[in-house]
Design an enzyme around this catalytic site. Structure first.
Site, mmCIF file in Angstrom:
data_model
loop_
_atom_site.group_PDB
_atom_site.id
_atom_site.type_symbol
_atom_site.label_atom_id
_atom_site.label_comp_id
_atom_site.label_asym_id
_atom_site.label_seq_id
_atom_site.Cartn_x
_atom_site.Cartn_y
_atom_site.Cartn_z
ATOM 1 N N ASP A 17 0.861 -1.183 0.000
ATOM 2 C CA ASP A 17 0.000 0.000 0.000
ATOM 3 C C ASP A 17 0.898 1.233 0.000
ATOM 4 O O ASP A 17 2.101 1.150 0.268
ATOM 5 C CB ASP A 17 -0.896 -0.017 1.243
ATOM 6 N N SER A 18 0.287 2.376 -0.241
ATOM 7 C CA SER A 18 1.036 3.634 -0.203
ATOM 8 C C SER A 18 1.448 3.996 1.214
ATOM 9 O O SER A 18 2.284 4.877 1.409
ATOM 10 C CB SER A 18 0.188 4.758 -0.808
ATOM 11 N N CYS A 80 -4.199 -1.078 -2.172
ATOM 12 C CA CYS A 80 -4.294 0.376 -2.343
ATOM 13 C C CYS A 80 -5.241 0.624 -3.499
ATOM 14 O O CYS A 80 -5.020 0.104 -4.596
ATOM 15 C CB CYS A 80 -2.902 0.941 -2.646
ATOM 16 N N GLU A 159 -5.176 8.597 10.328
ATOM 17 C CA GLU A 159 -3.785 8.417 10.754
ATOM 18 C C GLU A 159 -3.473 9.193 12.040
ATOM 19 O O GLU A 159 -2.547 8.839 12.767
ATOM 20 C CB GLU A 159 -2.837 8.798 9.615
ATOM 21 N N CYS A 191 -11.347 3.389 -0.103
ATOM 22 C CA CYS A 191 -9.983 3.707 0.324
ATOM 23 C C CYS A 191 -9.706 2.822 1.518
ATOM 24 O O CYS A 191 -10.588 2.654 2.374
ATOM 25 C CB CYS A 191 -9.848 5.180 0.690
ATOM 26 N N HIS A 193 -8.171 3.146 4.180
ATOM 27 C CA HIS A 193 -8.303 3.756 5.517
ATOM 28 C C HIS A 193 -9.756 3.753 5.999
ATOM 29 O O HIS A 193 -10.013 3.742 7.204
ATOM 30 C CB HIS A 193 -7.837 5.224 5.490
#
Length: 276
Positions: A17-18, A80, A159, A191, A193
């Site tokens: 993932d990024s 991702c 985050e 996404c 997240h």
């Protein structure tokens, strides 16, 4: 059964993932395929991917895939949405092993579950701008209406650990207000997240809207893929670490976030220079 096949079966799954978002995918793989080993790479030095060009994302993804191949993985999960949208089909012909992304499994489930044919997608600017979810949904349900919305502030809020903070709730209400009036009955958390905001998004959208978590659906797809290629690990090989984590920057911060969401404790994330 020859030795090479045996070795391949015991090889780990490569997940990348990024940054940290793909840990939601790793978490689902840990839950649903507990016998499988995982090597995870988070490109924390170059995050976010959502605002970068297609060419850059393909270059980054190619570098990471080469790294995972050097670790002897048997399959790769592009955890991702942006890389799945921009790089997956480009890189698939170069691959000697199975590779899947997070877009197709989520799109397929949403297309099958909608009753009224109105599907919402939230994601990064890159994912929404690529129209990849619309394209994939239409392969399964050509008459569906797909409404996309970029929600870039969700990633830094997650985050920061502000999963239920009043600020995050207010941001969610503003982002999702147009969806609440649009008549959608299905919403894709596009996404990696966003599954961490699932309960809050449900609160804003209401119980009548089904939330599709591509992380969960990707783990299901991976299970099917491993069975198809006879690559399932029955957990008989001992002496190898179950989970390894690599990052391109900020290893300590990554480790702390990982330990806040994973079902196991990770002792360290190794720092590597992916461009070398």
């Amino acid at each position: 059964m020859d030795q090479s096949f045996e070795n391949k079966r015991y090889a780990p799954i490569g997940v990348f993932d990024s940054g940290v978002g793909g840990l939601t995918v790793a978490r689902e793989i840990m839950r649903q395929l507990p016998g499988e080993r995982i090597i995870y790479f988070g490109d924390t030095a170059r995050v976010p991917y959502g605002s970068k060009s297609k060419e850059t994302i393909i270059r980054y993804s190619r570098q990471i895939i080469h790294f995972l191949e050097s670790k002897g993985v048997k399959a790769i999960v592009v955890a991702c949405n942006t890389a799945s949208a921009f790089a997956l089909e480009e890189l698939r012909p170069e691959m000697k092993m199975p590779i899947i992304g997070v877009v197709k499994p989520g799109a397929k489930v949403a297309a099958e579950r909608t009753y009224n044919g109105r599907i919402g997608v939230i994601g990064t600017e890159g994912t929404i701008g690529s129209q990849i979810y619309t394209e994939m949904i239409h392969r399964h349900n050509p008459h569906a209406t797909v409404l996309g919305k970029a929600c870039p502030l969700f990633v830094p809020l997650v985050e920061e650990g502000w999963l239920k903070d009043p600020v995050t709730i207010e941001v969610a209400k503003r982002y999702l207000s147009s969806f609440r009036e649009s008549g959608i009955d299905t919403l894709i958390l596009g996404c990696t997240h966003y599954p961490l905001l699932r309960s809050m998004i449900r609160e804003v959208m209401g119980e009548q809207v089904e939330l599709v978590n591509p992380a969960y659906e990707t783990a299901q797809e991976l299970k099917r893929l491993l069975l198809q290629h006879q690559l399932c690990n029955d957990g008989q090989e001992a002496g190898t670490p179950m989970y390894q984590f690599y990052v391109s920057d900020a290893a300590e911060k990554f480790k702390n976030f990982a330990n806040s969401i994973l079902p196991c404790e990770i002792e360290k994330a190794r720092l590597i220079h992916i461009e070398e």
